[in-house]
Write an enzyme that holds these catalytic residues in place. Sequence first.
Site, PDB file in Angstrom:
ATOM      1  N   THR A 199       0.831  -1.198   0.000  1.00 59.03           N
ATOM      2  CA  THR A 199       0.000   0.000   0.000  1.00 59.03           C
ATOM      3  C   THR A 199       0.863   1.244   0.000  1.00 59.03           C
ATOM      4  OG1 THR A 199      -1.727  -1.118   1.209  1.00 59.03           O
ATOM      5  CG2 THR A 199      -1.630   1.272   1.466  1.00 59.03           C
ATOM      6  N   ARG A 234     -13.860  -8.046   0.976  1.00 58.31           N
ATOM      7  CA  ARG A 234     -12.962  -7.672   2.087  1.00 58.31           C
ATOM      8  C   ARG A 234     -12.418  -6.241   1.880  1.00 58.31           C
ATOM      9  NH1 ARG A 234      -7.391  -5.918   2.698  1.00 58.31           N
ATOM     10  NH2 ARG A 234      -6.655  -6.606   4.713  1.00 58.31           N
ATOM     11  N   VAL A 235     -12.422  -5.486   2.970  1.00 53.46           N
ATOM     12  CA  VAL A 235     -11.819  -4.149   2.963  1.00 53.46           C
ATOM     13  C   VAL A 235     -10.814  -4.107   4.113  1.00 53.46           C
ATOM     14  CG1 VAL A 235     -12.271  -1.692   3.369  1.00 53.46           C
ATOM     15  CG2 VAL A 235     -13.860  -3.031   1.964  1.00 53.46           C
ATOM     16  N   ASP A 238      -7.458  -1.843   6.164  1.00 54.39           N
ATOM     17  CA  ASP A 238      -7.320  -0.605   6.953  1.00 54.39           C
ATOM     18  C   ASP A 238      -7.133   0.634   6.099  1.00 54.39           C
ATOM     19  OD1 ASP A 238      -4.817  -1.725   6.080  1.00 54.39           O
ATOM     20  OD2 ASP A 238      -3.802  -0.234   7.329  1.00 54.39           O
ATOM     21  N   THR A 260       0.914   0.252   6.483  1.00 58.29           N
ATOM     22  CA  THR A 260       0.879  -0.758   5.421  1.00 58.29           C
ATOM     23  C   THR A 260       1.014  -2.126   6.090  1.00 58.29           C
ATOM     24  OG1 THR A 260       1.940  -1.533   3.372  1.00 58.29           O
ATOM     25  CG2 THR A 260       3.380  -0.561   5.015  1.00 58.29           C
ATOM     26  N   GLY A 261       0.590  -3.154   5.395  1.00 58.56           N
ATOM     27  CA  GLY A 261       0.659  -4.492   5.975  1.00 58.56           C
ATOM     28  C   GLY A 261      -0.728  -5.061   6.202  1.00 58.56           C
TER      29      GLY A 261
HETATM   30  N1  ASP Z   1      -2.977  -2.611   4.383  1.00 55.78           N
HETATM   31  C1  ASP Z   1      -3.468  -3.137   3.148  1.00 55.78           C
HETATM   32  C2  ASP Z   1      -4.684  -3.952   3.401  1.00 55.78           C
HETATM   33  O1  ASP Z   1      -4.777  -4.607   4.431  1.00 55.78           O
HETATM   34  C3  ASP Z   1      -2.507  -3.974   2.416  1.00 55.78           C
HETATM   35  C4  ASP Z   1      -1.091  -3.628   2.578  1.00 55.78           C
HETATM   36  O2  ASP Z   1      -0.672  -2.567   2.912  1.00 55.78           O
HETATM   37  O3  ASP Z   1      -0.298  -4.475   2.365  1.00 55.78           O
HETATM   38  O4  ASP Z   1      -5.540  -3.998   2.539  1.00 55.78           O
END
Ligand code: ASP
Length: 330
Positions: free
Chosen positions: A191, A219-220, A222, A242-243
């Site tokens: 992200t 699915r949504v 953060d 992110t994550g």
């Molecule tokens: N945070 C984002 C999500 O959970 C994905 C990501 O940053 O890797 O959709």
Amino acid sequence: MKRRKFLKNSSLTTVGIVSASALASCKTENKPQETVMASTKPIKPIVVCTWNFGNATSKAWDVLRKGGNALDAVEQGVMVEEADETNETVGKGGRPDRDGNVTLDACIMDKDGNCGSVVYLQNIVHPVSVARKVMEETPHILLAGKGAEKFAYEQGFKKEDLLTESTRKQYQEWLKTSKYETTINIENHDTIGMLAIDENGDIAGACTTSGMAYKVAGRVGDSPIIGAGLYVDNEVGGATATGVGEEVIRTVGSFLIVELMRQGKSPQEACEEGVKRIMKKNEGREDFQIGFLAINKNGETGGYCVHPGFTYREYSENGHENREVKSFYN
Ligand code: ASP
């Protein structure tokens, strides 16, 4: 009705999906809050963004350098990645959900606490710009799915296939096993969250993603949730994440980090505390990555993550740099 006018007329009736604690803080606004970020140094423009998105950061820097405001800088910055088909985690070319549909999430927040967000948006390359339109042209904060898409067309956005030859092929391959697993630091979660301070010292942020690859349809994460994937308070600073979004939502991560900075922590200390809060709820779990990035009103920045590998890009008049951040596990 334009957003600002509506808010003046309506007190807090527009709820959207702003996190409960973010709203709780709005409700205490008549009590003076202790703010420790009063700057004595002149604030210089600066932009930071998650991971090593050099082109996006330099685009945002270009806007700031020419005297543009932080909101335009973060929008135009993250748009670079949304349009980049080779980035398989954001915008066009993002990996699809397990039904084969690319669904995008994004949000944006300005210096006055105005925010806009879109979730589960399909067929539109620039969800961040749709989020900005939600913020500026409607009395709402968050639009989802078909409604968000219809709104985007009404605002002049064009319909476009977001799957590319590469992501279509990868999806066909994935269908052979349909195995869902997150891979730490690998292209499954990249992200882009961006925070900027302009020459007036005002802060804005944006966050945009195609979410976890091959997620359950609907699915949504953060990233588009104000307070979780992004939060800005012009008195204090901003944070973005992110994550694995589920973990960030559980702790309202970005809001938490901004509030920790309000209480006197540096961006670095606040990000560390944010990750530790998550790890406390996941004792012994090592199978996921989270990266937090924060900036305070003085332009100081910091980041922290669960596993090594998360970096952030910083661009200011001192030049640009990709910064490795410390991690909970080594
Ligand atoms: N945070 C984002 C999500 O959970 C994905 C990501 O940053 O890797 O959709």
